[in-house]
Design a protein around this motif. Structure first.
Motif, short mmCIF file in Angstrom:
data_model
loop_
_atom_site.label_atom_id
_atom_site.label_comp_id
_atom_site.label_asym_id
_atom_site.label_seq_id
_atom_site.Cartn_x
_atom_site.Cartn_y
_atom_site.Cartn_z
N GLY A 73 -26.26 42.82 85.95
CA GLY A 73 -25.85 43.20 84.61
C GLY A 73 -25.09 42.14 83.85
N LYS A 107 -24.03 37.43 78.65
CA LYS A 107 -24.55 38.64 78.06
C LYS A 107 -24.78 39.68 79.13
CE LYS A 107 -29.25 36.72 78.19
NZ LYS A 107 -30.44 36.33 77.40
N GLY A 108 -24.74 40.94 78.71
CA GLY A 108 -24.95 42.04 79.64
C GLY A 108 -24.88 43.35 78.91
N ASN A 109 -24.64 44.42 79.63
CA ASN A 109 -24.57 45.74 79.01
C ASN A 109 -23.42 45.85 78.00
OD1 ASN A 109 -26.71 46.56 80.61
ND2 ASN A 109 -25.37 47.32 82.25
N PHE A 110 -22.41 45.01 78.14
CA PHE A 110 -21.26 45.03 77.25
C PHE A 110 -21.56 44.38 75.89
CE2 PHE A 110 -21.25 40.93 79.18
CZ PHE A 110 -20.78 40.07 78.20
N ASP A 112 -22.73 40.50 74.01
CA ASP A 112 -22.98 39.07 74.10
C ASP A 112 -21.78 38.31 73.56
OD1 ASP A 112 -23.85 36.39 72.99
OD2 ASP A 112 -25.75 36.99 73.85
N SER A 160 -22.05 43.14 69.76
CA SER A 160 -22.12 44.36 70.58
C SER A 160 -23.57 44.72 70.89
CB SER A 160 -21.47 45.52 69.82
OG SER A 160 -22.34 46.00 68.80
N PRO A 161 -23.81 45.55 71.90
CA PRO A 161 -25.14 46.12 72.06
C PRO A 161 -25.40 47.13 70.95
CG PRO A 161 -23.60 47.14 73.58
CD PRO A 161 -22.84 46.03 72.92
#
Length: 353
Positions: A73, A107-110, A112, A160-161
């Motif tokens: 993730g 980057k990940g679920n949180f 970028d 944000s995502p």
């Protein structure tokens, strides 16, 4: 680099997965891609007193993109991109090749987080949907207020995502007192941010940038030039994209800086006809009072008066895809300026890999 829908799609694929690039290493969660393009154009542009033409490089680019999996993730990545290659005169070009974008991030679920040099948020979210063309674009708050590429440097941005269609981005540009472009006696940090909402084929984005690092010298004082903000609406119907924009450069003191307020009202459309795109844009530029169009390189007000006042701008163009990686294009621009300054036509070819 200006992009058609084809180039934009390739660039997006590069950023996401390296598709269309040459993967030179992909092992143990680490991948390295190389990519680029050659762009050559012929353009004839009215300079006001005369019309000039040339065969010229149009943004030839060579770049590297890498990423590796830190843990489940979470992915680290970088991009290093060079332009100013001058493909039309590369054997006689004595200038050093310069960088276009260079950044590192995670980057990940949180979301970028990115650090380095890259396009302004107002460029990506507000200006590009109208005319991210090959050679001619409508004016915007960046081109009229000045400072150019320096706006893309020394930045950190969190994006944000997408949550139920909503996405936001916040960031800052920091200029330390050791940097020559910082005219203050201490470090200076700007603030910028934006919000975007997407629902099916419709999207709207709004961005604000206080331009804190773009200042001028008034006697013994360092003063702010102003700030910029805008909103853009987009709607896509199959291969037709429609866009509308309002953008403003809000000067802090036009009588001293010589840089007036600017309001930009624009409509644009781009249609993919199967073998390429047909596109166009109309913009009304409302210049709020007389002044100059820029601050000098030494960050002091210029004394040359800009009497263009309000004007209409029209850009039209078309592309033709020779293959998945190669296309040609033609564009024309009318600026409604005195002595037809800025009017022009251009044709060119781009090869991407």
């Amino acid at each position: 680099m200006k992009k058609t829908l084809l180039a934009t799609a390739i660039a997006g694929a590069l950023a996401a997965s390296g598709a269309q690039a040459a993967t030179v290493y992909n092992q143990d969660g680490t991948k390295l891609d190389i990519y680029g393009n050659i762009q050559i154009a012929y353009a004839s542009v009215d300079e006001g007193a005369e019309t000039t033409d040339q065969i010229a490089d149009n943004g030839t680019t060579f770049g590297f993109a890498a990423e590796h999996v830190i843990n489940q993730g979470l992915t680290g990545y970088l991009k290093l991109e060079f332009d100013d290659i001058q493909a039309d005169e590369i054997k006689s070009n004595d200038e050093d090749t310069t960088g276009d974008q260079a950044y590192v991030g995670v980057k990940g679920n949180f979301g970028d987080v990115r650090l380095g040099s890259y396009d302004q948020l107002i460029d990506d979210w507000i200006q590009d949907p109208l005319t991210n063309n090959e050679y001619f674009d409508v004016s915007d708050s960046t081109s009229e207020a000045g400072y150019g590429g320096i706006r893309e440097t020394d930045k950190v941005t969190y994006t944000s995502p997408s949550l139920s269609g909503f996405q936001f981005a916040v960031g800052t540009q920091y200029k330390g007192d050791a940097e020559s472009e910082n005219i203050d006696d201490s470090g200076s940090a700007s603030a910028f941010g934006g919000v975007k909402y997407t629902a099916g084929a419709f999207s709207v984005a709004a961005v604000y940038d206080n331009l804190e690092n773009f200042q001028y010298i008034d006697g013994n004082n360092v003063e702010s030039v102003g700030d910029q903000y805008g909103v853009t609406f987009q709607y896509t119907i199959e291969t037709l994209r429609l866009a509308a924009k309002y953008e403003r450069f809000d000067t802090d003191n036009a009588s001293v800086t010589g840089v007036p307020d600017y309001d930009f009202y624009a409509l644009g459309a781009r249609y993919g006809y199967g073998m390429g795109d047909i596109y166009g844009a109309y913009q009304y530029v409302d210049e709020g009072g007389e002044g100059v169009s820029n601050i000098n390189s030494n960050n002091t007000p210029n004394n040359d008066q800009n009497d263009d006042d309000n004007r209409n701008e029209v850009i039209v163009g078309a592309t033709y895809n020779v293959s998945d990686a190669m296309y040609t294009w033609v564009e024309a621009a009318w600026r409604d300026k005195e002595l037809d300054e800025g009017d022009g036509v251009g044709v060119g070819v781009t090869y991407l890999f």
